[in-house]
Scaffold this active site. Sequence first.
Site, PDB file in Angstrom:
ATOM      1  N   SER A 204      -3.793  55.504 -13.682  1.00  0.00           N
ATOM      2  CA  SER A 204      -4.053  54.790 -14.935  1.00  0.00           C
ATOM      3  C   SER A 204      -3.736  55.626 -16.164  1.00  0.00           C
ATOM      4  CB  SER A 204      -5.515  54.333 -14.984  1.00  0.00           C
ATOM      5  OG  SER A 204      -5.745  53.342 -14.018  1.00  0.00           O
ATOM      6  N   HIS A 256      -7.632  57.973 -19.233  1.00  0.00           N
ATOM      7  CA  HIS A 256      -7.011  56.865 -19.967  1.00  0.00           C
ATOM      8  C   HIS A 256      -6.659  57.286 -21.389  1.00  0.00           C
ATOM      9  CE1 HIS A 256      -9.362  53.844 -17.200  1.00  0.00           C
ATOM     10  NE2 HIS A 256      -8.503  54.595 -16.542  1.00  0.00           N
TER      11      HIS A 256
END
Length: 381
Positions: A204, A256
């Site tokens: 991610s 992230h």
Amino acid sequence: MGLDPPASKIEVKIHPRGQDNVVHPAVPSPVGVTAASAAPQQQPQQQQQQHLFSEFRPFKRWFPWMVPTIVVVNIAMFLITMSINNCPKNSVSCFADFLGRFSFQPLKENPLLGPSSSTLEKMGALEVSKVVHKHQVWRLISCIWLHAGALHVLANMLSLVFIGIRLEQEFGFVRIGFLYMVSGFGGSMLSLLFIQSSISVGASGALFGLLGGMLSELITNWTIYANKFAALLTLVLIIIVNLAVGVLPHVDNFAHIGGFISGFLLGFVFLIRPQFGWVSQRNAPPGYIRAAVKSKHKMYQYVLWVMSLILLIVGFTVGMVMLLRGVNGNDHCSWCHYLSCVPISKWSCESRQVFCEVHHNRKPDELDMPEQWEKQLLFNV
């Protein structure tokens, strides 16, 4: 003497993202000739000009092969991880026993349908002690190719297909591949600086880098797009929602954030487009009158390029020095831990060692207590 018809000009039509940007000629009618009488005379000329421009594209379209390859590699790595995990041999109970050695750990241990955290650690999961004290810097990259479970890899790979294929078609595999890897590296680096007691896996960080690159590409190439405000609002909303999900427990939001910042800055450097006026001048067919030569890029694009490159170099250098010296980012930012998890009455953000691994071929008194407990697993989704 009759008046000569005005010279033909090139009309640039800018289409929204997702359509091909094509330069069309503007064909005027001769003076004193009606449109009805001029149509038969202009038809051969228009057909010839349309043929000249039918194969012209201001920006090259690439065949996307890298993103599907990344998807296949990630799925293959997950299958290899599950094979090495071999739940029936190394655990008391498993979920989906019919899968044999590919069966999953109990749902209470791993609700994402995947291996144990100890297996992920062996395969190259991100762990601060391994990187700082044992200098296994390669884990900053290897963790990008590992996933905590079948649901985890499915969600990330679907996102990669939807985001990555379009970017690869527009900018090619070299730039998007570099953006993907460097963003994943940046996400791993920021994760290690702030998460000291858990292991982390997932792609991610790299995916958020692609989102950041899309945002900076829209900003730096602002003048060449139509429907830009709608695209900007939609993209910003998607980013905010995904970052908000990161405040839930067991989600590594620092990866992230680090991936997004890295990709956002890299987009200004690698995804810059030349202006349409410059492209039109270079690709105008012979016989067309060219206007004054325009600059390839606008001044604000050069400014953003330089500033982003400086921030990238400084940020990665300082981050790696701090990481290899064992600096804990939480000691210098007392509130930053809320970026990854916000404690409420429904859940706790404290790291706990809650999983126990029992080996069938070892007696209870032979178990090593430090190795018996698994570390909390964080995933990037």
